[in-house]
Motif scaffolding. Structure first.
Motif, PDB file in Angstrom:
ATOM      1  N   ARG A 159      35.118 -12.394 -61.072  1.00 12.70           N
ATOM      2  CA  ARG A 159      35.081 -11.600 -59.963  1.00 12.70           C
ATOM      3  C   ARG A 159      34.618 -10.017 -60.660  1.00 12.70           C
ATOM      4  NH1 ARG A 159      40.279 -11.331 -59.651  1.00 12.70           N
ATOM      5  NH2 ARG A 159      41.184  -8.942 -58.803  1.00 12.70           N
ATOM      6  N   ILE A 160      33.923  -9.032 -60.073  1.00  7.35           N
ATOM      7  CA  ILE A 160      34.213  -8.223 -61.179  1.00  7.35           C
ATOM      8  C   ILE A 160      33.925  -6.994 -60.435  1.00  7.35           C
ATOM      9  CG2 ILE A 160      32.341  -6.415 -62.461  1.00  7.35           C
ATOM     10  CD1 ILE A 160      29.820  -8.593 -62.772  1.00  7.35           C
ATOM     11  N   GLY A 207      34.573  -2.181 -63.266  1.00  5.28           N
ATOM     12  CA  GLY A 207      33.588  -1.882 -64.319  1.00  5.28           C
ATOM     13  C   GLY A 207      34.702  -2.769 -65.513  1.00  5.28           C
ATOM     14  N   HIS A 208      35.182  -4.161 -64.660  1.00  5.07           N
ATOM     15  CA  HIS A 208      35.984  -5.331 -65.083  1.00  5.07           C
ATOM     16  C   HIS A 208      35.285  -6.304 -64.588  1.00  5.07           C
ATOM     17  CE1 HIS A 208      39.165  -2.431 -67.649  1.00  5.07           C
ATOM     18  NE2 HIS A 208      38.755  -1.498 -66.191  1.00  5.07           N
ATOM     19  N   LEU A 209      35.754  -7.237 -65.948  1.00  3.34           N
ATOM     20  CA  LEU A 209      35.300  -9.285 -65.250  1.00  3.34           C
ATOM     21  C   LEU A 209      36.783  -9.119 -65.061  1.00  3.34           C
ATOM     22  CD1 LEU A 209      33.604 -11.439 -64.275  1.00  3.34           C
ATOM     23  CD2 LEU A 209      33.625 -11.157 -66.949  1.00  3.34           C
ATOM     24  N   TYR A 210      37.095  -9.871 -63.846  1.00  5.22           N
ATOM     25  CA  TYR A 210      38.150 -10.390 -64.235  1.00  5.22           C
ATOM     26  C   TYR A 210      38.488 -12.057 -64.139  1.00  5.22           C
ATOM     27  CZ  TYR A 210      40.408  -6.149 -62.936  1.00  5.22           C
ATOM     28  OH  TYR A 210      40.429  -5.034 -62.991  1.00  5.22           O
ATOM     29  N   SER A 245      45.016 -15.635 -67.367  1.00  7.65           N
ATOM     30  CA  SER A 245      43.598 -15.115 -66.280  1.00  7.65           C
ATOM     31  C   SER A 245      43.616 -13.711 -68.102  1.00  7.65           C
ATOM     32  CB  SER A 245      44.451 -13.344 -65.292  1.00  7.65           C
ATOM     33  OG  SER A 245      45.413 -13.076 -66.645  1.00  7.65           O
ATOM     34  N   ALA A 246      41.815 -13.513 -67.631  1.00  8.79           N
ATOM     35  CA  ALA A 246      42.277 -12.489 -68.673  1.00  8.79           C
ATOM     36  C   ALA A 246      40.970 -11.529 -68.009  1.00  8.79           C
ATOM     37  CB  ALA A 246      40.252 -13.228 -69.332  1.00  8.79           C
ATOM     38  N   ASP A 247      41.189 -10.423 -68.598  1.00  8.53           N
ATOM     39  CA  ASP A 247      40.607  -9.380 -68.005  1.00  8.53           C
ATOM     40  C   ASP A 247      39.734  -7.878 -69.216  1.00  8.53           C
ATOM     41  OD1 ASP A 247      39.930  -6.038 -67.064  1.00  8.53           O
ATOM     42  OD2 ASP A 247      41.859  -5.434 -67.173  1.00  8.53           O
ATOM     43  N   ILE A 248      38.331  -8.348 -68.973  1.00 11.87           N
ATOM     44  CA  ILE A 248      37.090  -8.216 -69.626  1.00 11.87           C
ATOM     45  C   ILE A 248      36.824  -6.904 -69.614  1.00 11.87           C
ATOM     46  CG2 ILE A 248      35.300  -8.444 -71.016  1.00 11.87           C
ATOM     47  CD1 ILE A 248      35.735 -11.154 -70.054  1.00 11.87           C
ATOM     48  N   ASP A 249      36.946  -6.018 -69.801  1.00 11.35           N
ATOM     49  CA  ASP A 249      36.251  -4.464 -69.188  1.00 11.35           C
ATOM     50  C   ASP A 249      35.060  -4.002 -70.508  1.00 11.35           C
ATOM     51  OD1 ASP A 249      35.954  -1.500 -69.482  1.00 11.35           O
ATOM     52  OD2 ASP A 249      37.864  -1.053 -70.783  1.00 11.35           O
ATOM     53  N   LEU A 250      33.918  -4.148 -68.787  1.00 11.73           N
ATOM     54  CA  LEU A 250      32.663  -3.988 -69.068  1.00 11.73           C
ATOM     55  C   LEU A 250      32.142  -2.381 -69.455  1.00 11.73           C
ATOM     56  CD1 LEU A 250      31.862  -6.499 -65.838  1.00 11.73           C
ATOM     57  CD2 LEU A 250      31.669  -6.878 -68.168  1.00 11.73           C
ATOM     58  N   THR A 251      33.021  -1.988 -69.129  1.00  9.64           N
ATOM     59  CA  THR A 251      32.897  -0.103 -70.026  1.00  9.64           C
ATOM     60  C   THR A 251      32.206  -0.606 -71.134  1.00  9.64           C
ATOM     61  OG1 THR A 251      35.161   0.802 -69.288  1.00  9.64           O
ATOM     62  CG2 THR A 251      33.679   0.872 -67.140  1.00  9.64           C
ATOM     63  N   THR A 252      32.644  -1.289 -71.657  1.00  8.15           N
ATOM     64  CA  THR A 252      32.441  -1.454 -73.572  1.00  8.15           C
ATOM     65  C   THR A 252      30.849  -1.323 -74.045  1.00  8.15           C
ATOM     66  OG1 THR A 252      33.659  -2.592 -74.305  1.00  8.15           O
ATOM     67  CG2 THR A 252      35.083  -1.140 -73.915  1.00  8.15           C
ATOM     68  N   ALA A 288      33.306 -23.137 -67.771  1.00 12.59           N
ATOM     69  CA  ALA A 288      31.731 -22.861 -66.777  1.00 12.59           C
ATOM     70  C   ALA A 288      31.401 -21.597 -68.076  1.00 12.59           C
ATOM     71  CB  ALA A 288      32.827 -21.826 -65.756  1.00 12.59           C
ATOM     72  N   SER A 289      29.911 -21.361 -67.423  1.00 14.58           N
ATOM     73  CA  SER A 289      29.130 -20.083 -68.089  1.00 14.58           C
ATOM     74  C   SER A 289      28.454 -19.929 -66.939  1.00 14.58           C
ATOM     75  CB  SER A 289      28.212 -20.364 -68.984  1.00 14.58           C
ATOM     76  OG  SER A 289      28.942 -21.138 -70.062  1.00 14.58           O
ATOM     77  N   LEU A 290      28.386 -18.043 -67.278  1.00  8.79           N
ATOM     78  CA  LEU A 290      27.879 -17.570 -65.847  1.00  8.79           C
ATOM     79  C   LEU A 290      26.801 -16.057 -66.579  1.00  8.79           C
ATOM     80  CD1 LEU A 290      29.923 -14.673 -64.338  1.00  8.79           C
ATOM     81  CD2 LEU A 290      31.217 -16.439 -65.746  1.00  8.79           C
ATOM     82  N   LYS A 291      25.820 -15.984 -65.512  1.00 12.83           N
ATOM     83  CA  LYS A 291      25.198 -14.588 -66.347  1.00 12.83           C
ATOM     84  C   LYS A 291      25.806 -13.123 -65.971  1.00 12.83           C
ATOM     85  CE  LYS A 291      21.438 -17.291 -67.600  1.00 12.83           C
ATOM     86  NZ  LYS A 291      19.834 -17.566 -66.669  1.00 12.83           N
ATOM     87  N   ILE A 292      25.731 -12.400 -66.077  1.00 13.54           N
ATOM     88  CA  ILE A 292      26.189 -11.170 -65.142  1.00 13.54           C
ATOM     89  C   ILE A 292      25.439  -9.823 -65.953  1.00 13.54           C
ATOM     90  CG2 ILE A 292      28.957 -11.904 -65.212  1.00 13.54           C
ATOM     91  CD1 ILE A 292      29.193 -10.083 -67.048  1.00 13.54           C
ATOM     92  N   LEU A 293      25.254  -9.240 -64.799  1.00 13.51           N
ATOM     93  CA  LEU A 293      23.932  -8.229 -65.213  1.00 13.51           C
ATOM     94  C   LEU A 293      25.139  -6.395 -65.134  1.00 13.51           C
ATOM     95  CD1 LEU A 293      21.513  -7.200 -65.482  1.00 13.51           C
ATOM     96  CD2 LEU A 293      21.340  -6.513 -63.248  1.00 13.51           C
TER      97      LEU A 293
END
Length: 156
Positions: A92-93, A96-99, A129-136, A149-154
């Motif tokens: 989930r997003i 600004g973070h992808l969890y 769990s992993a927390d990915i900071d998309l703001t970077t 799994a793989s997924l596309k995010i915008l």
């Protein structure tokens, strides 16, 4: 029927050896219902054909099970151009973070640009769990790949 099974198994073995020699890294199964399964050859898939049924498993986990008549095609690829499995629980997003949740501790989550460059490499924590900071990351389309799994995010 035994002859068909033998020829199919022989063909799979010959193509697998040939694909490995040419640097191919994935085997792709396209079924007539539109589903596609991509399996890394490094995962050592076990392909069996018995009683007109194709079964592909990795480490004892069944990845493909279909009637031979339902297989549209299979081929080998050197790039992971397909989305692999759909995860049971999607990341989930938020703010600004992808969890990522319910992953295997120690696995790696990788983030790629749409042209295939890896821009992030994150280790899954002990709690899965992993927390990915998309703001970077810059704005644009990214592919997030976990072990399953793989997924596309915008990223906007």
């Amino acid at each position: 029927m035994k002859k068909l099974k033998f020829l199919f198994t022989l063909l799979v073995l010959m193509v697998t050896v040939g694909a490995s020699a040419e640097g191919m890294q994935y085997v792709v199964f396209d079924l007539k219902d539109g589903t596609q399964t991509v399996i890394a050859l490094q995962d050592k898939p076990v392909i069996t054909c018995q009683n007109g049924e194709l079964k592909v498993s990795v480490a004892g986990e069944e990845k493909v099970s279909a009637s031979l008549g339902d297989v549209a095609k299979y081929y080998f690829s050197d790039t992971p151009s397909a989305i692999f499995e759909v995860a049971d629980e999607k990341p989930r997003i938020e703010m600004g973070h992808l969890y990522v949740a319910r992953a295997k501790a120690g696995d790696i989550v990788r983030v790629y640009t749409s042209d295939g460059r890896m821009v992030g490499n994150y280790r899954v924590a002990a709690d899965g769990s992993a927390d990915i900071d998309l703001t970077t990351l810059g704005k644009g389309l990214y592919i997030v790949r976990t072990a399953k799994a793989s997924l596309k995010i915008l990223n906007q």
